[in-house]
Design an enzyme around this catalytic site. Sequence first.
Site, short mmCIF file in Angstrom:
data_model
loop_
_atom_site.label_atom_id
_atom_site.label_comp_id
_atom_site.label_asym_id
_atom_site.label_seq_id
_atom_site.Cartn_x
_atom_site.Cartn_y
_atom_site.Cartn_z
N ASN A 163 0.87 -1.18 0.00
CA ASN A 163 0.00 0.00 0.00
C ASN A 163 0.91 1.23 0.00
OD1 ASN A 163 -1.78 2.07 0.46
ND2 ASN A 163 -2.36 1.40 2.54
N GLU A 218 -6.65 4.98 8.00
CA GLU A 218 -6.44 6.40 7.65
C GLU A 218 -7.70 6.99 7.03
OE1 GLU A 218 -2.90 5.60 5.42
OE2 GLU A 218 -1.91 5.07 7.29
N HIS A 269 -9.41 1.28 5.30
CA HIS A 269 -8.12 1.56 5.95
C HIS A 269 -8.32 2.55 7.09
CE1 HIS A 269 -3.99 2.71 6.61
NE2 HIS A 269 -3.65 1.60 5.98
N GLY A 298 2.86 2.62 10.76
CA GLY A 298 3.80 3.72 10.58
C GLY A 298 4.55 4.12 11.84
N GLU A 316 -4.98 -4.67 10.81
CA GLU A 316 -3.96 -3.63 10.95
C GLU A 316 -4.20 -2.88 12.27
OE1 GLU A 316 -2.24 -2.51 6.84
OE2 GLU A 316 -3.84 -1.12 7.31
N LYS A 368 0.12 4.22 -0.29
CA LYS A 368 -0.52 5.43 0.27
C LYS A 368 -0.27 6.61 -0.68
CE LYS A 368 -0.12 3.29 4.77
NZ LYS A 368 -0.02 3.41 6.21
N SER A 373 3.82 -1.77 10.42
CA SER A 373 5.27 -1.84 10.64
C SER A 373 5.84 -3.22 10.33
CB SER A 373 5.63 -1.40 12.06
OG SER A 373 5.27 -0.05 12.26
P1 13P Z 1 3.22 0.63 7.64
O1 13P Z 1 3.72 -0.69 7.05
O2 13P Z 1 3.92 1.82 7.10
O3 13P Z 1 3.16 0.57 9.12
O4 13P Z 1 1.70 0.79 7.13
C1 13P Z 1 0.85 -0.29 7.21
C2 13P Z 1 -0.39 0.05 6.47
O5 13P Z 1 -1.13 0.94 6.85
C3 13P Z 1 -0.67 -0.73 5.25
O6 13P Z 1 -1.96 -0.49 4.80
#
Ligand code: 13P
Length: 252
Positions: free
Chosen positions: A9, A99, A97, A175, A169, A11, A215
């Site tokens: 992903n 976010e 997600h 992150g 997640e 983003k 992560s």
């Molecule tokens: P990170 O791997 O950067 O922690 O993000 C995970 C994520 O949100 C994948 O959709």
Amino acid sequence: MRKQIVAGNWKMNKTFSEAETLITEIADALDEVDLKDAEVVLCPPSLYLEMTTDVAFESNFKVGAQNIYPEDSGAFTGEISPLMLKELNLAYCIIGHSERRKYFNETNEFIQRKVDALLKHNIRPIFCCGEVLPEREAGNHFDVVKRQVEESLFHLNVDAFINVVIAYEPVWAIGTGVTASKEQAQEMHAFIRGLVSAKYDGNTANETTILYGGSCNGKNARELFAQPDVDGGLIGGASLKADEFLQIVTSF
Ligand code: 13P
């Protein structure tokens, strides 16, 4: 047996030329490795989807989008539709997600509409769920995830549900560099599989791919993917570097 998947992903990252370079690097590297039975999915920003599908056509990965609006067309300025994705032959689309839940106030009900809109066009949703830190600290993480899964997915009949990929997640791991331990991941994945088994049946639960995200990187992927109910990963930051992403996709 259920499919093992590693999805990147991206983003809202990479310029067009950077994206082109990364896709080419990943495609070239994938030619050299044995993925066993795992599937690799790249989910770039929507602006780069067409370019990515062009490369994917001759390579060993699938393409997914990061979001849709749950209508085929209409006056929804700035949005993209599942019908548009279908025309690009996209295999997957991330939805739910954290976010999008946080910054765009997406609810379980709205995400349910996205599930239906995607399945109508045979695009597999990668449905994200997961608790925030205060919910885990209060011991509510199982309840939170149960509600997310029930309210967005469990209206589906079994034939539709089998096309859904679930990504657990934990929001506190996204992150942050703080990965869920392999025990925490396994415990929640087994819980989710149990929910699917109770709602549908054991066979459906066995066939459901459940990814871990948060992560996940080249160093910890192997021990996470070795857990019996962890079927791969949804990778953010570590999917933006070809060499690390390749390390992850070969971690089964
Ligand atoms: P990170 O791997 O950067 O922690 O993000 C995970 C994520 O949100 C994948 O959709």
